[in-house]
Design an enzyme around this catalytic site. Structure first.
Site, PDB file in Angstrom:
ATOM      1  N   HIS A 120       1.154  -1.035   0.051  1.00 31.90           N
ATOM      2  CA  HIS A 120      -0.337  -0.143   0.056  1.00 31.90           C
ATOM      3  C   HIS A 120       0.540   1.556   0.195  1.00 31.90           C
ATOM      4  O   HIS A 120       2.451   1.296   0.061  1.00 31.90           O
ATOM      5  CB  HIS A 120      -0.877   0.110   1.087  1.00 31.90           C
ATOM      6  CG  HIS A 120      -0.340   0.309   2.558  1.00 31.90           C
ATOM      7  ND1 HIS A 120       0.040  -0.764   3.681  1.00 31.90           N
ATOM      8  CD2 HIS A 120       0.443   1.300   2.888  1.00 31.90           C
ATOM      9  CE1 HIS A 120       0.534  -0.468   4.335  1.00 31.90           C
ATOM     10  NE2 HIS A 120       0.861   1.163   4.217  1.00 31.90           N
ATOM     11  N   HIS A 143      -5.969  -1.941   4.516  1.00 33.67           N
ATOM     12  CA  HIS A 143      -6.049  -0.643   4.009  1.00 33.67           C
ATOM     13  C   HIS A 143      -5.010  -1.124   2.559  1.00 33.67           C
ATOM     14  O   HIS A 143      -4.238  -1.890   2.682  1.00 33.67           O
ATOM     15  CB  HIS A 143      -4.859   0.186   4.296  1.00 33.67           C
ATOM     16  CG  HIS A 143      -3.789   0.286   5.466  1.00 33.67           C
ATOM     17  ND1 HIS A 143      -3.126  -1.173   5.415  1.00 33.67           N
ATOM     18  CD2 HIS A 143      -2.941   1.383   5.476  1.00 33.67           C
ATOM     19  CE1 HIS A 143      -2.185  -0.734   6.101  1.00 33.67           C
ATOM     20  NE2 HIS A 143      -1.380   0.513   5.217  1.00 33.67           N
ATOM     21  N   HIS A 186       4.141   7.298   2.599  1.00 32.04           N
ATOM     22  CA  HIS A 186       5.550   6.417   2.546  1.00 32.04           C
ATOM     23  C   HIS A 186       4.701   5.074   1.237  1.00 32.04           C
ATOM     24  O   HIS A 186       3.870   5.279   1.186  1.00 32.04           O
ATOM     25  CB  HIS A 186       5.776   5.317   3.810  1.00 32.04           C
ATOM     26  CG  HIS A 186       4.431   5.083   3.999  1.00 32.04           C
ATOM     27  ND1 HIS A 186       3.621   5.340   5.193  1.00 32.04           N
ATOM     28  CD2 HIS A 186       4.302   3.795   4.347  1.00 32.04           C
ATOM     29  CE1 HIS A 186       2.795   4.204   5.890  1.00 32.04           C
ATOM     30  NE2 HIS A 186       2.522   4.009   4.699  1.00 32.04           N
ATOM     31  N   HIS A 226       0.924  -0.003  14.936  1.00 34.15           N
ATOM     32  CA  HIS A 226       0.177   0.907  14.456  1.00 34.15           C
ATOM     33  C   HIS A 226      -1.910   0.457  15.567  1.00 34.15           C
ATOM     34  O   HIS A 226      -1.435  -0.825  15.186  1.00 34.15           O
ATOM     35  CB  HIS A 226      -0.781   1.146  13.180  1.00 34.15           C
ATOM     36  CG  HIS A 226       1.558   1.261  11.868  1.00 34.15           C
ATOM     37  ND1 HIS A 226       1.405   3.441  12.596  1.00 34.15           N
ATOM     38  CD2 HIS A 226       1.496   1.114  11.073  1.00 34.15           C
ATOM     39  CE1 HIS A 226       2.167   2.724  11.629  1.00 34.15           C
ATOM     40  NE2 HIS A 226       2.512   1.882  10.740  1.00 34.15           N
ATOM     41  N   TYR A 228       9.426   2.368  10.260  1.00 33.52           N
ATOM     42  CA  TYR A 228       9.387   3.600   8.725  1.00 33.52           C
ATOM     43  C   TYR A 228      11.154   3.734   8.522  1.00 33.52           C
ATOM     44  O   TYR A 228      11.677   4.365   9.922  1.00 33.52           O
ATOM     45  CB  TYR A 228       8.374   4.617   9.444  1.00 33.52           C
ATOM     46  CG  TYR A 228       7.161   4.333   9.181  1.00 33.52           C
ATOM     47  CD1 TYR A 228       6.839   3.688   8.624  1.00 33.52           C
ATOM     48  CD2 TYR A 228       6.363   5.970   9.998  1.00 33.52           C
ATOM     49  CE1 TYR A 228       4.951   4.234   8.679  1.00 33.52           C
ATOM     50  CE2 TYR A 228       5.159   6.129   9.565  1.00 33.52           C
ATOM     51  CZ  TYR A 228       3.859   4.854   8.787  1.00 33.52           C
ATOM     52  OH  TYR A 228       2.948   4.844   9.009  1.00 33.52           O
ATOM     53  N   GLU A 255       7.879   1.659   4.340  1.00 33.75           N
ATOM     54  CA  GLU A 255       7.779   0.525   5.539  1.00 33.75           C
ATOM     55  C   GLU A 255       7.620  -0.388   5.753  1.00 33.75           C
ATOM     56  O   GLU A 255       7.520  -0.864   4.422  1.00 33.75           O
ATOM     57  CB  GLU A 255       5.814   1.089   6.045  1.00 33.75           C
ATOM     58  CG  GLU A 255       5.654   0.331   7.258  1.00 33.75           C
ATOM     59  CD  GLU A 255       3.784   0.512   7.189  1.00 33.75           C
ATOM     60  OE1 GLU A 255       3.338   1.010   6.724  1.00 33.75           O
ATOM     61  OE2 GLU A 255       3.816   0.630   8.413  1.00 33.75           O
TER      62      GLU A 255
END
Lengths: 306, 124
Positions: free
Chosen positions: A153, A198, A213, A245, A254, A264
Protein backbone atom coordinates in the site's frame (compact mmCIF):
# COMPACT_ATOMS: atom_id res chain seq x y z
CA UNK A 1 -16.30 -14.45 -7.30
CA UNK A 2 -16.76 -12.05 -4.43
CA UNK A 3 -14.04 -9.60 -5.42
CA UNK A 4 -14.83 -7.51 -8.49
CA UNK A 5 -13.74 -4.17 -9.89
CA UNK A 6 -10.57 -2.87 -8.24
CA UNK A 7 -8.65 -5.83 -6.79
CA UNK A 8 -5.53 -4.36 -5.19
CA UNK A 9 -2.52 -2.07 -5.66
CA UNK A 10 -0.53 -3.17 -8.72
CA UNK A 11 2.46 -0.88 -8.93
CA UNK A 12 3.82 2.50 -7.89
CA UNK A 13 6.25 4.76 -9.78
CA UNK A 14 8.73 6.47 -7.45
CA UNK A 15 11.17 9.27 -8.30
CA UNK A 16 14.76 8.79 -7.13
CA UNK A 17 17.78 11.11 -7.17
CA UNK A 18 20.46 8.40 -7.58
CA UNK A 19 19.43 5.32 -9.56
CA UNK A 20 22.27 2.92 -8.60
CA UNK A 21 21.79 3.74 -4.91
CA UNK A 22 18.02 3.24 -5.24
CA UNK A 23 18.37 -0.09 -7.03
CA UNK A 24 20.78 -1.35 -4.38
CA UNK A 25 18.40 -0.25 -1.61
CA UNK A 26 15.26 -1.83 -3.03
CA UNK A 27 16.91 -5.04 -4.25
CA UNK A 28 19.66 -5.90 -1.77
CA UNK A 29 18.14 -4.31 1.35
CA UNK A 30 14.35 -4.42 0.95
CA UNK A 31 14.71 -7.76 -0.82
CA UNK A 32 13.13 -7.16 -4.24
CA UNK A 33 14.43 -8.38 -7.62
CA UNK A 34 15.16 -6.29 -10.70
CA UNK A 35 12.99 -7.52 -13.58
CA UNK A 36 14.27 -5.22 -16.30
CA UNK A 37 15.42 -1.72 -17.18
CA UNK A 38 13.51 0.25 -19.81
CA UNK A 39 15.02 2.15 -22.73
CA UNK A 40 14.13 5.40 -20.93
CA UNK A 41 16.11 4.34 -17.86
CA UNK A 42 13.20 3.39 -15.64
CA UNK A 43 13.95 0.30 -13.54
CA UNK A 44 11.26 -2.32 -12.84
CA UNK A 45 11.30 -4.34 -9.61
CA UNK A 46 9.21 -7.04 -7.93
CA UNK A 47 9.18 -9.44 -5.01
CA UNK A 48 9.67 -13.13 -5.77
CA UNK A 49 6.31 -13.58 -3.98
CA UNK A 50 4.52 -11.52 -6.65
CA UNK A 51 3.24 -13.00 -9.93
CA UNK A 52 2.73 -9.87 -12.05
CA UNK A 53 5.52 -8.34 -14.11
CA UNK A 54 6.58 -5.68 -11.57
CA UNK A 55 5.29 -3.73 -8.60
CA UNK A 56 7.84 -0.91 -8.20
CA UNK A 57 9.06 1.43 -10.94
CA UNK A 58 12.02 3.71 -10.19
CA UNK A 59 12.38 6.87 -12.28
CA UNK A 60 15.51 9.04 -12.06
CA UNK A 61 14.50 12.65 -11.40
CA UNK A 62 15.69 15.86 -9.79
CA UNK A 63 12.99 15.69 -7.10
CA UNK A 64 12.05 12.76 -4.90
CA UNK A 65 8.41 11.67 -4.55
CA UNK A 66 5.75 9.69 -6.39
CA UNK A 67 4.51 9.86 -9.99
CA UNK A 68 1.43 7.64 -9.56
CA UNK A 69 -0.02 4.46 -8.10
CA UNK A 70 -1.81 1.93 -10.31
CA UNK A 71 -4.51 -0.46 -9.12
CA UNK A 72 -5.29 -3.74 -10.85
CA UNK A 73 -8.91 -4.37 -11.85
CA UNK A 74 -10.50 -7.78 -12.41
CA UNK A 75 -11.31 -7.54 -16.14
CA UNK A 76 -10.40 -5.45 -19.15
CA UNK A 77 -14.04 -4.34 -19.45
CA UNK A 78 -13.74 -2.82 -15.96
CA UNK A 79 -11.42 -0.20 -17.47
CA UNK A 80 -14.27 0.99 -19.70
CA UNK A 81 -16.85 1.02 -16.91
CA UNK A 82 -14.51 2.83 -14.51
CA UNK A 83 -13.60 5.34 -17.24
CA UNK A 84 -17.28 6.19 -17.59
CA UNK A 85 -17.79 6.45 -13.84
CA UNK A 86 -14.71 8.67 -13.35
CA UNK A 87 -15.78 10.94 -16.23
CA UNK A 88 -19.36 11.09 -14.91
CA UNK A 89 -17.90 12.16 -11.55
CA UNK A 90 -16.25 15.06 -13.36
CA UNK A 91 -12.60 14.08 -13.62
CA UNK A 92 -10.67 13.91 -16.91
CA UNK A 93 -9.43 10.47 -17.92
CA UNK A 94 -6.40 9.81 -20.11
CA UNK A 95 -5.15 6.62 -21.72
CA UNK A 96 -1.75 4.97 -21.52
CA UNK A 97 -1.10 2.44 -24.26
CA UNK A 98 -0.21 -1.18 -23.59
CA UNK A 99 3.55 -1.59 -23.47
CA UNK A 100 4.32 1.90 -22.11
CA UNK A 101 5.65 -0.17 -19.26
CA UNK A 102 7.05 -3.60 -20.16
CA UNK A 103 4.60 -6.42 -19.55
CA UNK A 104 1.62 -4.21 -18.71
CA UNK A 105 -1.58 -3.79 -20.74
CA UNK A 106 -3.50 -0.58 -21.38
CA UNK A 107 -4.07 1.77 -18.47
CA UNK A 108 -6.41 4.64 -17.70
CA UNK A 109 -5.28 7.54 -15.51
CA UNK A 110 -6.80 10.50 -13.68
CA UNK A 111 -5.82 13.07 -11.05
CA UNK A 112 -7.79 13.23 -7.80
CA UNK A 113 -8.48 16.18 -5.49
CA UNK A 114 -5.35 15.60 -3.38
CA UNK A 115 -3.21 16.10 -6.50
CA UNK A 116 -2.24 12.47 -6.93
CA UNK A 117 -2.38 10.55 -10.20
CA UNK A 118 -4.23 7.25 -9.98
CA UNK A 119 -4.15 4.61 -12.71
CA UNK A 120 -6.08 1.42 -13.37
CA UNK A 121 -4.93 -1.57 -15.43
CA UNK A 122 -6.29 -5.06 -16.01
CA UNK A 123 -3.52 -7.09 -17.60
CA UNK A 124 0.06 -7.86 -16.67
CA UNK A 125 2.37 -10.56 -17.93
CA UNK A 126 3.99 -12.81 -15.37
CA UNK A 127 7.72 -12.42 -14.82
CA UNK A 128 10.45 -14.28 -12.98
CA UNK A 129 11.05 -14.79 -10.16
CA UNK A 130 7.51 -15.74 -9.22
CA UNK A 131 5.95 -18.28 -6.84
CA UNK A 132 5.75 -21.88 -8.08
CA UNK A 133 2.17 -23.10 -8.55
CA UNK A 134 2.49 -26.88 -9.03
CA UNK A 135 3.46 -28.79 -5.88
CA UNK A 136 4.73 -25.42 -4.80
CA UNK A 137 7.62 -25.04 -2.42
CA UNK A 138 7.44 -22.11 -0.02
CA UNK A 139 9.96 -20.40 -2.30
CA UNK A 140 12.13 -21.34 -5.23
CA UNK A 141 14.55 -18.49 -4.68
CA UNK A 142 15.68 -18.06 -1.10
CA UNK A 143 14.46 -14.74 0.39
CA UNK A 144 17.12 -12.08 0.95
CA UNK A 145 17.40 -8.69 2.64
CA UNK A 146 14.22 -7.74 4.49
CA UNK A 147 12.37 -10.43 2.49
CA UNK A 148 9.56 -8.12 1.32
CA UNK A 149 6.67 -10.28 0.08
CA UNK A 150 4.76 -7.65 -1.86
CA UNK A 151 4.25 -3.95 -2.49
CA UNK A 152 1.27 -3.59 -0.17
CA UNK A 153 0.00 0.00 0.00
CA UNK A 154 0.99 3.67 0.02
CA UNK A 155 0.15 6.65 2.23
CA UNK A 156 -0.25 9.92 0.34
CA UNK A 157 -0.42 13.48 1.71
CA UNK A 158 -2.50 16.20 0.08
CA UNK A 159 -5.45 18.57 0.42
CA UNK A 160 -9.20 17.87 0.16
CA UNK A 161 -9.25 14.36 1.54
CA UNK A 162 -13.01 14.59 2.13
CA UNK A 163 -13.28 14.65 -1.68
CA UNK A 164 -10.74 11.82 -1.94
CA UNK A 165 -12.86 9.72 0.43
CA UNK A 166 -16.01 10.42 -1.57
CA UNK A 167 -14.29 9.62 -4.87
CA UNK A 168 -12.74 6.33 -3.76
CA UNK A 169 -15.92 5.06 -2.09
CA UNK A 170 -18.49 6.17 -4.68
CA UNK A 171 -16.52 5.75 -7.92
CA UNK A 172 -13.92 3.03 -7.24
CA UNK A 173 -16.04 1.08 -4.68
CA UNK A 174 -13.39 1.20 -1.94
CA UNK A 175 -14.43 0.98 1.73
CA UNK A 176 -13.13 3.20 4.51
CA UNK A 177 -11.71 0.86 7.16
CA UNK A 178 -10.51 3.57 9.56
CA UNK A 179 -10.52 7.36 9.85
CA UNK A 180 -9.19 10.10 12.14
CA UNK A 181 -11.50 13.02 12.91
CA UNK A 182 -9.95 16.12 14.50
CA UNK A 183 -11.81 19.15 15.85
CA UNK A 184 -11.11 20.96 12.57
CA UNK A 185 -12.27 18.08 10.41
CA UNK A 186 -11.19 14.87 8.75
CA UNK A 187 -7.42 14.31 9.12
CA UNK A 188 -6.81 10.85 7.68
CA UNK A 189 -8.46 7.89 5.92
CA UNK A 190 -7.49 4.25 5.37
CA UNK A 191 -9.18 2.78 2.29
CA UNK A 192 -9.44 -0.83 1.14
CA UNK A 193 -10.53 -2.46 -2.09
CA UNK A 194 -10.47 -5.99 -0.68
CA UNK A 195 -9.86 -7.73 2.62
CA UNK A 196 -6.70 -5.97 3.82
CA UNK A 197 -7.04 -3.22 6.40
CA UNK A 198 -5.75 -0.76 3.79
CA UNK A 199 -4.72 -0.58 0.15
CA UNK A 200 -4.16 3.18 0.16
CA UNK A 201 -4.35 5.89 2.81
CA UNK A 202 -4.43 9.69 2.82
CA UNK A 203 -3.53 12.37 5.37
CA UNK A 204 -4.64 15.99 4.99
CA UNK A 205 -1.70 18.22 4.03
CA UNK A 206 -1.47 21.66 2.36
CA UNK A 207 0.90 20.60 -0.44
CA UNK A 208 -0.69 18.42 -3.15
CA UNK A 209 0.68 15.17 -4.54
CA UNK A 210 3.02 14.23 -1.69
CA UNK A 211 4.33 10.79 -0.74
CA UNK A 212 4.46 9.84 2.94
CA UNK A 213 5.47 6.23 2.38
CA UNK A 214 5.26 3.13 0.24
CA UNK A 215 4.90 -0.09 2.19
CA UNK A 216 6.04 -3.68 1.84
CA UNK A 217 4.44 -6.71 3.49
CA UNK A 218 6.64 -8.98 5.64
CA UNK A 219 5.80 -12.44 6.95
CA UNK A 220 5.70 -11.74 10.70
CA UNK A 221 7.00 -9.73 13.67
CA UNK A 222 10.26 -11.72 13.58
CA UNK A 223 10.84 -10.51 10.02
CA UNK A 224 10.23 -6.92 11.18
CA UNK A 225 12.99 -7.42 13.77
CA UNK A 226 15.32 -8.77 11.08
CA UNK A 227 14.54 -5.72 8.92
CA UNK A 228 15.55 -3.50 11.86
CA UNK A 229 18.89 -5.33 12.06
CA UNK A 230 19.44 -4.65 8.34
CA UNK A 231 18.54 -0.95 8.76
CA UNK A 232 21.26 -0.51 11.38
CA UNK A 233 23.84 -2.76 9.70
CA UNK A 234 23.63 -0.82 6.43
CA UNK A 235 23.14 2.63 7.99
CA UNK A 236 19.72 3.11 6.40
CA UNK A 237 18.04 6.31 7.65
CA UNK A 238 15.46 5.30 10.27
CA UNK A 239 12.28 7.23 11.05
CA UNK A 240 10.62 5.17 13.79
CA UNK A 241 10.24 1.62 15.00
CA UNK A 242 10.01 -1.28 15.29
CA UNK A 243 6.64 -0.39 16.75
CA UNK A 244 2.97 -0.98 16.05
CA UNK A 245 0.12 0.99 14.55
CA UNK A 246 -3.13 1.13 16.50
CA UNK A 247 -4.74 1.92 13.16
CA UNK A 248 -4.67 -1.30 11.03
CA UNK A 249 -2.71 -2.99 13.90
CA UNK A 250 0.33 -3.49 11.67
CA UNK A 251 3.74 -4.12 13.26
CA UNK A 252 6.02 -1.70 11.52
CA UNK A 253 9.23 0.19 10.84
CA UNK A 254 9.45 3.48 8.92
CA UNK A 255 12.75 4.25 7.19
CA UNK A 256 13.97 6.18 4.15
CA UNK A 257 15.32 5.15 0.77
CA UNK A 258 18.55 6.83 -0.48
CA UNK A 259 16.49 9.67 -2.01
CA UNK A 260 14.54 10.36 1.18
CA UNK A 261 11.33 8.60 0.14
CA UNK A 262 9.88 6.98 3.24
CA UNK A 263 9.49 3.19 3.14
CA UNK A 264 7.57 0.96 5.53
CA UNK A 265 7.95 -2.74 6.16
CA UNK A 266 5.16 -4.22 8.22
CA UNK A 267 3.51 -7.45 9.28
CA UNK A 268 0.02 -8.30 10.42
CA UNK A 269 -3.05 -6.12 10.43
CA UNK A 270 -6.62 -7.27 10.69
CA UNK A 271 -8.84 -8.75 7.99
CA UNK A 272 -11.45 -6.39 6.62
CA UNK A 273 -14.81 -7.52 5.27
CA UNK A 274 -16.91 -5.08 3.26
CA UNK A 275 -19.79 -5.25 5.76
CA UNK A 276 -17.62 -4.11 8.69
CA UNK A 277 -18.10 -0.66 10.20
CA UNK A 278 -15.48 2.08 9.91
CA UNK A 279 -13.21 2.32 12.96
CA UNK A 280 -12.74 5.91 14.12
CA UNK A 281 -10.15 7.84 16.13
CA UNK A 282 -10.30 11.31 17.66
CA UNK A 283 -7.74 13.89 18.76
CA UNK A 284 -7.44 12.41 22.25
CA UNK A 285 -6.03 9.07 21.05
CA UNK A 286 -4.47 9.90 17.68
CA UNK A 287 -0.95 9.26 19.05
CA UNK A 288 -1.90 5.72 20.02
CA UNK A 289 -3.63 5.26 16.68
CA UNK A 290 -0.50 6.06 14.69
CA UNK A 291 2.20 4.67 17.03
CA UNK A 292 0.59 2.32 19.55
CA UNK A 293 3.60 1.88 21.83
CA UNK A 294 4.96 5.45 21.86
CA UNK A 295 1.38 6.81 22.13
CA UNK A 296 2.44 10.04 20.46
CA UNK A 297 3.26 11.19 16.95
CA UNK A 298 6.94 11.76 16.23
CA UNK A 299 7.75 15.19 14.77
CA UNK A 300 8.37 13.68 11.34
CA UNK A 301 4.96 12.03 10.94
CA UNK A 302 3.06 15.13 9.83
CA UNK A 303 5.91 17.14 8.33
CA UNK A 304 8.43 14.93 6.51
CA UNK A 305 7.24 13.95 3.02
CA UNK A 306 8.62 13.85 -0.52
CA UNK B 1 35.46 7.35 12.83
CA UNK B 2 38.68 7.22 10.85
CA UNK B 3 40.04 10.14 8.90
CA UNK B 4 40.65 13.82 9.38
CA UNK B 5 38.40 15.70 11.81
CA UNK B 6 36.87 19.10 11.03
CA UNK B 7 35.23 21.64 13.31
CA UNK B 8 31.73 22.51 12.16
CA UNK B 9 30.39 25.76 13.58
CA UNK B 10 26.62 26.08 13.76
CA UNK B 11 26.47 29.81 14.14
CA UNK B 12 24.84 30.97 17.35
CA UNK B 13 24.49 27.42 18.70
CA UNK B 14 27.87 25.73 19.06
CA UNK B 15 30.47 23.42 17.60
CA UNK B 16 30.37 19.89 16.22
CA UNK B 17 33.09 17.55 15.03
CA UNK B 18 32.69 16.31 11.44
CA UNK B 19 34.50 13.79 9.28
CA UNK B 20 35.09 13.67 5.53
CA UNK B 21 32.87 10.63 4.89
CA UNK B 22 30.10 11.54 7.29
CA UNK B 23 27.04 13.60 6.47
CA UNK B 24 27.22 16.97 8.25
CA UNK B 25 23.70 16.45 9.62
CA UNK B 26 24.90 13.30 11.39
CA UNK B 27 27.71 15.32 13.02
CA UNK B 28 25.16 17.93 14.13
CA UNK B 29 22.82 15.26 15.53
CA UNK B 30 25.69 13.76 17.53
CA UNK B 31 26.66 17.20 18.88
CA UNK B 32 23.04 17.78 19.88
CA UNK B 33 23.04 14.43 21.66
CA UNK B 34 26.10 15.49 23.67
CA UNK B 35 24.50 18.84 24.54
CA UNK B 36 26.98 20.88 22.50
CA UNK B 37 24.35 22.85 20.56
CA UNK B 38 22.70 25.52 22.71
CA UNK B 39 19.62 27.65 22.20
CA UNK B 40 18.20 25.75 19.26
CA UNK B 41 14.78 27.21 18.44
CA UNK B 42 13.52 23.64 18.29
CA UNK B 43 15.17 20.30 18.35
CA UNK B 44 17.56 20.17 15.38
CA UNK B 45 15.30 19.69 12.36
CA UNK B 46 15.87 16.15 11.06
CA UNK B 47 13.70 14.46 8.45
CA UNK B 48 14.55 11.80 5.88
CA UNK B 49 18.36 12.31 6.18
CA UNK B 50 18.69 11.46 2.47
CA UNK B 51 17.99 14.65 0.52
CA UNK B 52 14.28 14.24 -0.22
CA UNK B 53 12.25 16.15 2.36
CA UNK B 54 14.21 19.39 2.78
CA UNK B 55 13.79 20.03 6.51
CA UNK B 56 17.54 20.17 7.39
CA UNK B 57 18.40 23.07 5.10
CA UNK B 58 21.45 25.16 6.08
CA UNK B 59 23.46 27.98 4.53
CA UNK B 60 27.19 27.24 4.53
CA UNK B 61 28.99 30.54 5.11
CA UNK B 62 32.56 29.26 5.19
CA UNK B 63 34.51 26.16 4.20
CA UNK B 64 34.57 23.48 1.52
CA UNK B 65 32.33 20.46 1.16
CA UNK B 66 31.12 18.00 -1.43
CA UNK B 67 27.50 17.05 -1.93
CA UNK B 68 25.26 14.16 -2.87
CA UNK B 69 22.25 14.83 -5.13
CA UNK B 70 19.47 16.65 -3.23
CA UNK B 71 15.86 17.20 -4.22
CA UNK B 72 15.36 20.28 -6.39
CA UNK B 73 11.99 20.69 -4.70
CA UNK B 74 13.94 22.20 -1.80
CA UNK B 75 17.28 23.47 -3.13
CA UNK B 76 17.72 24.80 -6.68
CA UNK B 77 21.01 24.41 -8.52
CA UNK B 78 21.62 28.16 -8.09
CA UNK B 79 20.91 27.98 -4.36
CA UNK B 80 23.23 25.01 -3.99
CA UNK B 81 25.99 26.92 -5.77
CA UNK B 82 25.49 29.79 -3.31
CA UNK B 83 25.87 27.49 -0.29
CA UNK B 84 22.20 26.81 0.52
CA UNK B 85 22.17 23.01 0.94
CA UNK B 86 20.64 20.13 2.87
CA UNK B 87 22.94 19.21 5.78
CA UNK B 88 22.18 15.52 5.21
CA UNK B 89 23.70 15.66 1.73
CA UNK B 90 27.03 17.38 2.37
CA UNK B 91 30.37 16.07 3.61
CA UNK B 92 33.11 18.40 4.92
CA UNK B 93 36.41 18.93 3.13
CA UNK B 94 37.51 21.55 5.66
CA UNK B 95 36.19 23.25 8.76
CA UNK B 96 32.70 24.54 7.99
CA UNK B 97 30.54 27.33 9.30
CA UNK B 98 26.82 27.37 8.62
CA UNK B 99 23.47 28.64 9.86
CA UNK B 100 20.11 26.94 9.93
CA UNK B 101 17.78 27.96 7.10
CA UNK B 102 15.02 25.46 7.56
CA UNK B 103 11.88 25.84 5.49
CA UNK B 104 9.63 26.32 8.50
CA UNK B 105 6.86 28.07 6.65
CA UNK B 106 4.89 25.50 4.72
CA UNK B 107 3.34 28.26 2.60
CA UNK B 108 6.80 29.09 1.31
CA UNK B 109 7.29 25.45 0.34
CA UNK B 110 3.98 25.50 -1.55
CA UNK B 111 4.98 28.64 -3.42
CA UNK B 112 8.29 27.10 -4.43
CA UNK B 113 6.69 23.82 -5.41
CA UNK B 114 4.27 25.67 -7.69
CA UNK B 115 7.15 27.50 -9.35
CA UNK B 116 9.09 24.35 -10.13
CA UNK B 117 8.91 22.88 -13.56
CA UNK B 118 5.67 21.00 -14.09
CA UNK B 119 7.63 18.69 -16.33
CA UNK B 120 9.66 17.28 -13.49
CA UNK B 121 6.87 16.06 -11.23
CA UNK B 122 3.92 15.61 -13.55
CA UNK B 123 3.53 12.21 -15.10
CA UNK B 124 3.08 11.33 -17.89
Amino acid sequence: MAMTGVLRPGFIQVRVLDMPAAVEHYTRRVGLHQVTEGADGRVYLKSAEEFDHHSIILRRAEQAGVDFIAFKVAADSDLDSFEKRVKDYGYAVDHVAAGEQPGVGRRIGFTIASGHRIELFAQAELSDPKPPIHNPDIWNLEPHGMAARRFDHALFYGPEIEKVLDFFTTVLDFKCAERVDMPDGLLAIWLTAGMKAHDIAFVKHPEPGKLHHLSFDLENWQAVGHAADIITRYDISIDIGPTRHGITRGQTIYFFDPSGNRNEVFAGGYTYYPDLPTRTWDETQIGKGIFYYERQLNPAFLSVVT
Amino acid sequence: MAGEKFTITLEGHGLASGFPHERVLVALERAQGFGQLKDLPLKLPVGCRRGGCGVCRVRVTQGDFHADPMSRAHVSAEEEASGLVLACCIYPRSALSMRLETPVVIKEKCRKAAQLSEEETSWP
